[in-house]
Design a protein around this motif. Sequence first.
Motif, mmCIF file in Angstrom:
data_model
loop_
_atom_site.group_PDB
_atom_site.id
_atom_site.type_symbol
_atom_site.label_atom_id
_atom_site.label_comp_id
_atom_site.label_asym_id
_atom_site.label_seq_id
_atom_site.Cartn_x
_atom_site.Cartn_y
_atom_site.Cartn_z
ATOM 1 N N LEU A 141 -10.299 61.616 -77.675
ATOM 2 C CA LEU A 141 -10.157 60.524 -76.846
ATOM 3 C C LEU A 141 -9.829 59.391 -77.684
ATOM 4 C CD1 LEU A 141 -10.013 59.390 -74.027
ATOM 5 C CD2 LEU A 141 -12.640 58.815 -74.328
ATOM 6 N N LYS A 142 -10.625 59.106 -78.858
ATOM 7 C CA LYS A 142 -10.301 57.852 -79.700
ATOM 8 C C LYS A 142 -9.123 57.953 -80.578
ATOM 9 C CE LYS A 142 -15.076 56.598 -80.559
ATOM 10 N NZ LYS A 142 -15.176 55.257 -79.906
ATOM 11 N N GLN A 143 -8.631 59.314 -81.187
ATOM 12 C CA GLN A 143 -7.302 59.388 -81.416
ATOM 13 C C GLN A 143 -6.145 58.841 -80.644
ATOM 14 O OE1 GLN A 143 -6.720 60.550 -84.633
ATOM 15 N NE2 GLN A 143 -4.867 59.943 -84.146
ATOM 16 N N LYS A 144 -6.320 59.331 -79.245
ATOM 17 C CA LYS A 144 -5.271 59.025 -78.295
ATOM 18 C C LYS A 144 -5.056 57.534 -78.365
ATOM 19 C CE LYS A 144 -3.685 59.440 -73.448
ATOM 20 N NZ LYS A 144 -4.094 60.341 -72.181
ATOM 21 N N GLN A 145 -6.320 56.989 -78.202
ATOM 22 C CA GLN A 145 -6.482 55.292 -78.146
ATOM 23 C C GLN A 145 -5.945 54.818 -79.145
ATOM 24 O OE1 GLN A 145 -10.205 53.734 -77.255
ATOM 25 N NE2 GLN A 145 -9.466 51.524 -77.645
ATOM 26 N N LEU A 146 -6.186 55.257 -80.387
ATOM 27 C CA LEU A 146 -5.582 54.891 -81.630
ATOM 28 C C LEU A 146 -3.978 54.980 -81.858
ATOM 29 C CD1 LEU A 146 -6.307 53.454 -84.479
ATOM 30 C CD2 LEU A 146 -6.669 55.770 -85.213
ATOM 31 N N ASP A 147 -3.446 56.094 -81.228
ATOM 32 C CA ASP A 147 -2.264 56.196 -81.348
ATOM 33 C C ASP A 147 -1.482 55.178 -80.659
ATOM 34 O OD1 ASP A 147 -2.510 58.494 -83.175
ATOM 35 O OD2 ASP A 147 -2.140 59.963 -81.446
ATOM 36 N N GLU A 148 -2.016 54.794 -79.242
ATOM 37 C CA GLU A 148 -1.333 53.821 -78.479
ATOM 38 C C GLU A 148 -1.188 52.570 -79.309
ATOM 39 O OE1 GLU A 148 -3.497 54.136 -75.019
ATOM 40 O OE2 GLU A 148 -2.507 55.846 -74.221
ATOM 41 N N GLU A 149 -2.498 52.354 -79.965
ATOM 42 C CA GLU A 149 -2.547 50.929 -80.614
ATOM 43 C C GLU A 149 -1.384 50.872 -81.689
ATOM 44 O OE1 GLU A 149 -6.340 50.573 -81.744
ATOM 45 O OE2 GLU A 149 -7.161 50.171 -79.650
ATOM 46 N N ARG A 150 -1.335 52.028 -82.552
ATOM 47 C CA ARG A 150 -0.328 52.104 -83.636
ATOM 48 C C ARG A 150 1.006 51.897 -83.192
ATOM 49 N NH1 ARG A 150 -3.056 57.059 -86.838
ATOM 50 N NH2 ARG A 150 -4.743 55.786 -87.908
ATOM 51 N N GLN A 151 1.319 52.550 -81.952
ATOM 52 C CA GLN A 151 2.760 52.570 -81.437
ATOM 53 C C GLN A 151 3.077 51.103 -80.883
ATOM 54 O OE1 GLN A 151 4.743 54.908 -81.406
ATOM 55 N NE2 GLN A 151 6.503 53.757 -80.442
ATOM 56 N N LEU A 152 1.968 50.512 -80.276
ATOM 57 C CA LEU A 152 2.164 49.002 -79.812
ATOM 58 C C LEU A 152 2.495 48.040 -80.971
ATOM 59 C CD1 LEU A 152 -0.478 48.563 -77.026
ATOM 60 C CD2 LEU A 152 2.170 48.577 -76.757
ATOM 61 N N SER A 153 1.950 48.476 -81.941
ATOM 62 C CA SER A 153 1.792 47.483 -83.260
ATOM 63 C C SER A 153 3.336 47.526 -83.793
ATOM 64 C CB SER A 153 0.984 47.912 -84.331
ATOM 65 O OG SER A 153 0.943 47.414 -85.832
ATOM 66 N N VAL A 154 3.909 48.808 -84.044
ATOM 67 C CA VAL A 154 5.290 48.887 -84.372
ATOM 68 C C VAL A 154 6.247 48.173 -83.143
ATOM 69 C CG1 VAL A 154 4.993 51.233 -85.926
ATOM 70 C CG2 VAL A 154 5.853 51.327 -83.522
ATOM 71 N N GLN A 155 5.822 48.305 -82.179
ATOM 72 C CA GLN A 155 6.651 47.625 -81.014
ATOM 73 C C GLN A 155 6.767 46.284 -81.081
ATOM 74 O OE1 GLN A 155 5.514 49.007 -77.083
ATOM 75 N NE2 GLN A 155 6.368 51.142 -77.474
ATOM 76 N N MET A 156 5.827 45.666 -81.828
ATOM 77 C CA MET A 156 5.793 44.161 -82.139
ATOM 78 C C MET A 156 6.693 43.720 -82.961
ATOM 79 S SD MET A 156 3.534 42.787 -79.915
ATOM 80 C CE MET A 156 3.782 43.850 -78.798
ATOM 81 N N LEU A 157 7.161 44.757 -83.949
ATOM 82 C CA LEU A 157 8.257 44.346 -85.005
ATOM 83 C C LEU A 157 9.540 44.453 -84.437
ATOM 84 C CD1 LEU A 157 7.138 46.632 -87.943
ATOM 85 C CD2 LEU A 157 6.919 44.162 -87.730
ATOM 86 N N GLY A 158 9.542 45.290 -83.288
ATOM 87 C CA GLY A 158 10.933 45.360 -82.443
ATOM 88 C C GLY A 158 10.958 44.103 -81.758
ATOM 89 N N ASP A 159 9.982 43.546 -80.849
ATOM 90 C CA ASP A 159 9.950 42.476 -80.124
ATOM 91 C C ASP A 159 10.368 41.186 -81.051
ATOM 92 O OD1 ASP A 159 9.416 44.068 -77.868
ATOM 93 O OD2 ASP A 159 7.265 43.414 -78.065
ATOM 94 N N GLN A 160 9.713 41.101 -82.232
ATOM 95 C CA GLN A 160 9.983 40.055 -83.197
ATOM 96 C C GLN A 160 11.324 39.901 -83.656
ATOM 97 O OE1 GLN A 160 8.652 37.246 -83.314
ATOM 98 N NE2 GLN A 160 6.700 37.442 -84.737
ATOM 99 N N TRP A 161 11.914 41.144 -83.828
ATOM 100 C CA TRP A 161 13.378 41.098 -83.998
ATOM 101 C C TRP A 161 14.192 40.636 -82.907
ATOM 102 C CZ3 TRP A 161 15.920 41.918 -88.386
ATOM 103 C CH2 TRP A 161 17.189 42.112 -88.596
ATOM 104 N N THR A 162 13.920 41.144 -81.782
ATOM 105 C CA THR A 162 14.552 40.618 -80.508
ATOM 106 C C THR A 162 14.272 39.010 -80.075
ATOM 107 O OG1 THR A 162 14.105 43.004 -79.345
ATOM 108 C CG2 THR A 162 14.659 40.945 -77.994
ATOM 109 N N ASN A 163 13.136 38.691 -80.706
ATOM 110 C CA ASN A 163 12.903 37.074 -80.724
ATOM 111 C C ASN A 163 14.043 36.274 -81.538
ATOM 112 O OD1 ASN A 163 10.766 37.713 -78.674
ATOM 113 N ND2 ASN A 163 9.308 37.460 -80.529
#
Length: 556
Positions: free
Chosen positions: A126-148
Amino acid sequence: MIRKFLLLFTLLALSFSTLAEPETAQSKLDDLAQLNQEVMALYQTSKSRTGSTRDVLRMQVLNKNDDLRDQLGQLISAPPEGAEGKLIDYVRHQIRYTAATARYLDQKIKVDEKALDSAPQEEQLLKQKQLDEERQLSVQMLGDQWTNYHWLEQLGIKTAKDKTKLAKDISERLEFVSASLEYNHQQEKELSKQLKDASDSEKSALQLMHILTQRKVSSDIDRLNYLASLGDKAEIDTSDYKKQQFEVTGDLTNDILNIQVIYSIFSAWTDNLKKWLVDYTPQVLFKIFIFILVILVFRLLKNLTRRVVKRAVSSPNLRMSQLMQDFFISMSGKAVFFIGLLIALSQIGLNLAPVLTGFGVAGVIVGFALQDTLSNFASGMMLLIYRPFDVGDFVEAGGVSGKVSHMSLVNTTIRTFDNQIIIVPNSKIWGDTIKNVTHERVRRVDMVFSIGYSDSIEQAEAVLHDIIDSHPAVLRAPEKTIKVHTLNTSSVDFIVRPWVKTDDYWDVYWDVTRAVKLRFDQAGLTIPFPQQDVYLHMVKQENLNASPSVHNSLLQ
């Protein structure tokens, strides 16, 4: 009149659309402002909360902000007149928000990683699943910043320096995720190997670790794929990362058609091949040499074993048949060579356990497929055990007559008297009557000779006794038999039964038959042949003139 009406209607429609456009743009700006206020309110509320409540509120902030970014992107693609300044403010706010969210996610990832390492096994998935979601969101922030930054450029603001800094961050994140994928992939392969050889008590823990590692690999692949597409936008060379993704997943994507990716894959294969040849060629050559040496040694041992076994089974005390001797000699040589082959294969690093298991499974499959062959094999074993005939014997078996030339565990080779080779399945021989003509060393030759009724029986007996007694191949013991056997329809039959060695059977048979004809002719004894006397009765003339009934009775 109609044309004037249509022209008036068109002018009214254009005037209404012109008036409605500013209202629609303004309403979109108002909705954007409302969403921004809701995002800020949720964000401020999340600051005062802790634990899971704070995480839930932050997730709501992310979802609301995604809606806000969708509307903001639509407005920037077709900005209303005079709204550029507000839109720029919103984008700058997104830049600050995205950076703050990225820092928050990085801190939370570090905390959750420590919690995962210390968590019990039943909670790790369960904790591994939550951690994977957080890591995916973290790299998505880079994509959002590039869009900004891209939005600011669309609004006329230069962001070259910011994009260069962000591209560096993307490149560093690509390197980190690539290293993580390589490590986790190696761990996953190692755990797979350990699971194959693990005991039942170890399997549960290893299976959990294997599942966790598989999820890490899947998460790394998703992040690497996202970052690679983002790196393409930032003009970063991502061919090595796409090659790594292909090597791990084996999935063919459009990226594989990229010339740089293809070149990178083939370069990696070539380098690995060169490295393998440099590192392992001496070792492989040495193993091949050992393999050949072991095969040659056991081939010599095979021949030596065959000789030793041949001497052992040829001992008169064992009284083994030639077929049994050939069987043991052949099987001993094959067994020694098979053991040598297994040893040679083990020397080149082959694991013999799966090989032997495969032989067992293959044996079951072949057994079902070759039931008739197994029946022949079983019959061959019975023939070897009970020994109804041997090599060199003349037999009548399986509907064939001839000399046994060779026998294996599945069939018997018989050479007929006219020198034909007939191979008969052992099951057909064992399931039928077997007549071994030459099994015994002494045989009785059964012959029948005839004289006429007018000839002297005493004279015939004397001639027959003289012929048999004078033949050198006829044995004196057991005693011969010469008797009057049958008073036949045309002849008086004598049975003549001398005993001879089995090898002399046909010579005696042919010699005696010839001698009897010559001596009977000399003595004046006739050898009758089948004959029949026919009597003709003459019919008188007056009977021919009789009535038809009388004539018919005479004919009958």
